[in-house]
Write a protein that holds these residues in place. Structure first.
Motif, short mmCIF file in Angstrom:
data_model
loop_
_atom_site.label_atom_id
_atom_site.label_comp_id
_atom_site.label_asym_id
_atom_site.label_seq_id
_atom_site.Cartn_x
_atom_site.Cartn_y
_atom_site.Cartn_z
N LEU A 27 0.83 -1.21 0.00
CA LEU A 27 0.00 0.00 0.00
C LEU A 27 0.86 1.26 0.00
O LEU A 27 0.67 2.16 -0.83
N VAL A 28 1.82 1.33 0.90
CA VAL A 28 2.62 2.56 1.02
C VAL A 28 3.61 2.68 -0.13
O VAL A 28 3.78 3.77 -0.70
N GLU A 47 9.03 -5.42 -5.95
CA GLU A 47 8.07 -6.11 -5.08
C GLU A 47 8.38 -7.62 -5.11
O GLU A 47 8.56 -8.20 -6.17
N SER A 48 8.44 -8.21 -3.92
CA SER A 48 8.81 -9.63 -3.85
C SER A 48 7.72 -10.55 -4.43
O SER A 48 8.02 -11.59 -5.01
N ARG A 49 6.46 -10.16 -4.29
CA ARG A 49 5.38 -11.00 -4.83
C ARG A 49 5.27 -10.82 -6.34
O ARG A 49 5.82 -9.88 -6.91
N LEU A 65 -9.76 -2.78 5.30
CA LEU A 65 -9.24 -1.87 6.33
C LEU A 65 -9.95 -0.53 6.26
O LEU A 65 -10.65 -0.22 5.29
N ALA A 66 -9.75 0.25 7.34
CA ALA A 66 -10.45 1.53 7.45
C ALA A 66 -9.55 2.65 6.94
O ALA A 66 -8.43 2.82 7.42
N ARG A 120 -8.55 -4.24 0.82
CA ARG A 120 -7.10 -4.04 0.76
C ARG A 120 -6.52 -4.42 -0.60
O ARG A 120 -5.75 -3.67 -1.19
N LEU A 145 14.18 -8.18 -2.24
CA LEU A 145 15.46 -7.61 -1.81
C LEU A 145 16.14 -8.58 -0.86
O LEU A 145 15.54 -9.02 0.13
N ASP A 176 8.99 -1.94 2.67
CA ASP A 176 8.82 -3.40 2.58
C ASP A 176 8.27 -4.01 3.87
O ASP A 176 8.54 -5.17 4.18
N ASP A 313 5.02 0.60 7.34
CA ASP A 313 5.27 -0.39 8.40
C ASP A 313 6.76 -0.68 8.58
O ASP A 313 7.18 -1.10 9.66
N GLY A 323 -6.68 1.56 13.83
CA GLY A 323 -7.05 1.67 12.42
C GLY A 323 -6.21 2.71 11.69
O GLY A 323 -6.70 3.39 10.80
N GLY A 325 -2.52 2.21 10.81
CA GLY A 325 -1.22 1.78 10.28
C GLY A 325 -1.02 2.27 8.85
O GLY A 325 -0.06 2.99 8.54
N MET A 326 -1.93 1.91 7.98
CA MET A 326 -1.84 2.35 6.58
C MET A 326 -2.01 3.86 6.48
O MET A 326 -1.27 4.53 5.74
N ASN A 327 -2.96 4.40 7.23
CA ASN A 327 -3.22 5.85 7.16
C ASN A 327 -1.97 6.64 7.54
O ASN A 327 -1.63 7.63 6.89
N PHE A 394 -10.63 3.82 15.17
CA PHE A 394 -11.66 2.79 15.26
C PHE A 394 -12.67 3.13 16.34
O PHE A 394 -13.72 2.67 16.41
P1 FAD Z 1 2.80 -3.86 3.69
O1 FAD Z 1 1.37 -3.70 3.43
O2 FAD Z 1 3.25 -4.96 4.61
O3 FAD Z 1 3.54 -4.01 2.28
C1 FAD Z 1 4.91 -4.34 2.20
C2 FAD Z 1 5.18 -4.85 0.80
O4 FAD Z 1 6.58 -5.12 0.67
C3 FAD Z 1 4.45 -6.16 0.47
O5 FAD Z 1 3.84 -6.06 -0.78
C4 FAD Z 1 5.55 -7.20 0.49
O6 FAD Z 1 5.30 -8.28 -0.38
C5 FAD Z 1 6.76 -6.38 0.05
N1 FAD Z 1 8.04 -6.92 0.54
C6 FAD Z 1 8.32 -7.44 1.76
N2 FAD Z 1 9.62 -7.81 1.84
C7 FAD Z 1 10.17 -7.50 0.64
C8 FAD Z 1 11.48 -7.64 0.10
N3 FAD Z 1 12.49 -8.20 0.81
N4 FAD Z 1 11.72 -7.23 -1.18
C9 FAD Z 1 10.71 -6.66 -1.92
N5 FAD Z 1 9.44 -6.51 -1.45
C10 FAD Z 1 9.17 -6.92 -0.20
N6 FAD Z 1 -4.25 0.16 8.83
C11 FAD Z 1 -5.17 1.15 8.68
O7 FAD Z 1 -4.80 2.29 8.37
N7 FAD Z 1 -6.50 0.90 8.82
C12 FAD Z 1 -6.96 -0.33 9.18
O8 FAD Z 1 -8.17 -0.51 9.32
C13 FAD Z 1 -6.02 -1.39 9.37
N8 FAD Z 1 -6.44 -2.63 9.71
C14 FAD Z 1 -5.53 -3.61 9.89
C15 FAD Z 1 -5.98 -4.87 10.30
C16 FAD Z 1 -5.08 -5.89 10.53
C17 FAD Z 1 -5.58 -7.23 10.97
C18 FAD Z 1 -3.68 -5.64 10.36
C19 FAD Z 1 -2.67 -6.73 10.62
C20 FAD Z 1 -3.22 -4.40 9.95
C21 FAD Z 1 -4.14 -3.37 9.73
N9 FAD Z 1 -3.73 -2.09 9.33
C22 FAD Z 1 -4.65 -1.09 9.18
C23 FAD Z 1 -2.30 -1.78 9.15
C24 FAD Z 1 -1.92 -1.89 7.68
O9 FAD Z 1 -2.19 -3.19 7.23
C25 FAD Z 1 -0.45 -1.59 7.47
O10 FAD Z 1 -0.08 -0.44 8.19
C26 FAD Z 1 -0.15 -1.39 5.99
O11 FAD Z 1 -0.35 -2.60 5.31
C27 FAD Z 1 1.29 -0.92 5.80
O12 FAD Z 1 1.57 -0.83 4.44
P2 FAD Z 1 3.06 -1.02 3.94
O13 FAD Z 1 3.01 -0.83 2.47
O14 FAD Z 1 3.99 -0.19 4.75
O15 FAD Z 1 3.43 -2.53 4.29
#
Ligand code: FAD
Length: 394
Positions: A27-28, A47-49, A65-66, A120, A145, A176, A313, A323, A325-327, A394
């Protein structure tokens, strides 16, 4: 700048201005790619996936998610707020379910204010598509990575077939996630602060299907069943299902070992939700996947020199009870963008300023999330909570 030991062609990307490598297309990362692309940098996302837009099933940390105000502001900056919001379901209030089945709404704010339930996987797909539409952005899937050098900025990626890619960038943006590979280099450095805490609870997602083609409960609410030591919450989806998330200590999950015990537990604590999720589905789905762990990560600073910065993250995984983390991760992108303007894109000045400004705010969100972990399961029952109004959490 690319050097592949096994790739036949060598893609040269040296003829552009600053090369920004965004590690992680979650997401971020995918939103951040848009911010950097908008500035005219050459952006490569790794992206690893595989490409989730082609996948039948997308693994992620939650089904929905919210999305709240601070996340929407970031989407607005890159012109995609309306596109994303149009696929969300407004939740104007929490709906508290008592043990007797009584439902009490607690509004999030004034009339007209709400948070949005967002899918999501769909959000991530949309963000990837928007990022990809910039001519100066390239998405590299199946690139995990493995390691990188803070001295040279050279990164080593492992591809799906096991081949390795060596890539250099002027700026590495670690998006990541909670178990960030980019962050590993930070841990080897002096004066880097790091802590991680696993809470004793796990979470499990269960689906509440529609009834006669309609939502089984009122859709424009975030439903909560607070039960002190544990709780269940439920957010609506566009297909008229709800995703119910049970948060409970792992030791309680482990005590439930048979289908009959699942039903006994649900009938005792969530009697109104049990028939709506369905007895057969509960007996089956409870054992489909083990409960997932939740971790809170704090670190500082978020940067190394003018070479690397952590966001989302990777910098601040928080427990999900606020609610945010993503925001907060989306807001990281705006704050960084504002500092880029302030310091005329001088990365040597921007990165330390970003750490200085952002670390305290992200750590405050982490603390609030940990606090809301207690409040949601317990205090949400109390009169004190019923009098409080937060619009953004939340
Ligand atoms: P991620 O979403 O974890 O994305 C990381 C990406 O990096 C992934 O695509 C992964 O495949 C990739 N990656 C990992 N390692 C590597 C590597 N070595 N090389 C290349 N790519 C890699 N937040 C909210 O704001 N509102 C909500 O309602 C909410 N509800 C949630 C409910 C639950 C149950 C949980 C667990 C979390 C919730 N969150 C919520 C938090 C939110 O999910 C995270 O804060 C958000 O996903 C962070 O985004 P990100 O892109 O930083 O990390």
């Amino acid at each position: 700048r690319r050097d592949s030991s096994t790739m036949e062609e060598s893609n040269c990307i040296t003829n552009q201005k600053t090369v920004v490598a965004v590690v992680g297309g979650g997401l971020v990362g995918s939103l951040n790619a848009c911010f950097f692309a908008k500035r005219g940098f050459h952006v490569e996302v790794f992206e690893s996936r595989g490409d989730i837009r082609c996948a039948k099933k997308v693994k992620g940390r939650s089904i929905n998610l919210a999305l709240s105000h601070r996340g929407r502001q970031a989407l607005k900056h890159v012109g995609i707020e309306e596109k994303i919001v149009s696929k969300g379901i407004p939740m104007h209030a929490r709906m508290i379910h008592s043990l007797s089945g009584k439902q009490t709404p607690i509004p999030y704010g004034k009339k007209g204010q709400y948070i949005l339930s967002i899918d999501r996987a769909n959000l991530n797909k949309e963000l990837l598509t928007v990022a990809e539409a910039y001519p100066n952005t390239k998405l590299n899937f199946d690139h995990k990575l493995q390691d990188w050098s803070p001295e040279t900025g050279q990164m080593t990626f492992i591809r799906a077939d096991g081949a390795k890619d060596q890539i250099e960038a002027d700026l590495i943006v670690g998006c990541d996630g909670a178990f960030s590979a980019v962050r590993k280099q930070f841990l080897r450095r002096s004066r880097f602060n790091y802590s991680q805490t696993y809470i004793p609870d796990g979470y499990m997602e269960l689906t509440m299907p529609p009834v006669n083609g309609e939502f089984a409960m009122e859709p424009n609410y975030l439903h909560i069943w607070p039960r002190n030591a544990f709780m269940m919450i439920s957010l609506p989806n566009l297909d008229k299902t709800f995703t119910c998330t049970l948060f409970m200590p792992f030791e309680n999950f482990e005590k439930i070992t048979t289908g009959d015990e699942v039903i006994e537990f649900f009938q005792e604590y969530f009697p109104d939700a049990t028939p709506l999720i369905g007895v057969d589905a509960l007996k089956r789905d409870f054992f489909c996947l083990p409960a997932q762990a939740m971790v809170s990560v704090k670190c500082s600073p978020y940067h190394i020199g003018d070479k690397c910065v952590l966001m989302g993250d990777a910098a601040h995984a928080v427990v999900p009870f606020y609610g945010q983390g993503m925001n907060a991760g989306f807001e990281d992108c705006i704050v960084f963008d504002e500092i880029m303007n302030e310091f005329s894109e001088d990365l040597g000045a921007v990165l330390p300023e970003y750490s200085r400004v952002r670390v305290p705010d992200d750590q405050a969100i982490a603390d609030l999330a940990m606090y809301n972990y207690i409040e949601m399961r317990a205090h949400v029952n109390s009169k004190w909570f019923l009098f409080r109004k937060h619009v953004d959490n939340f």
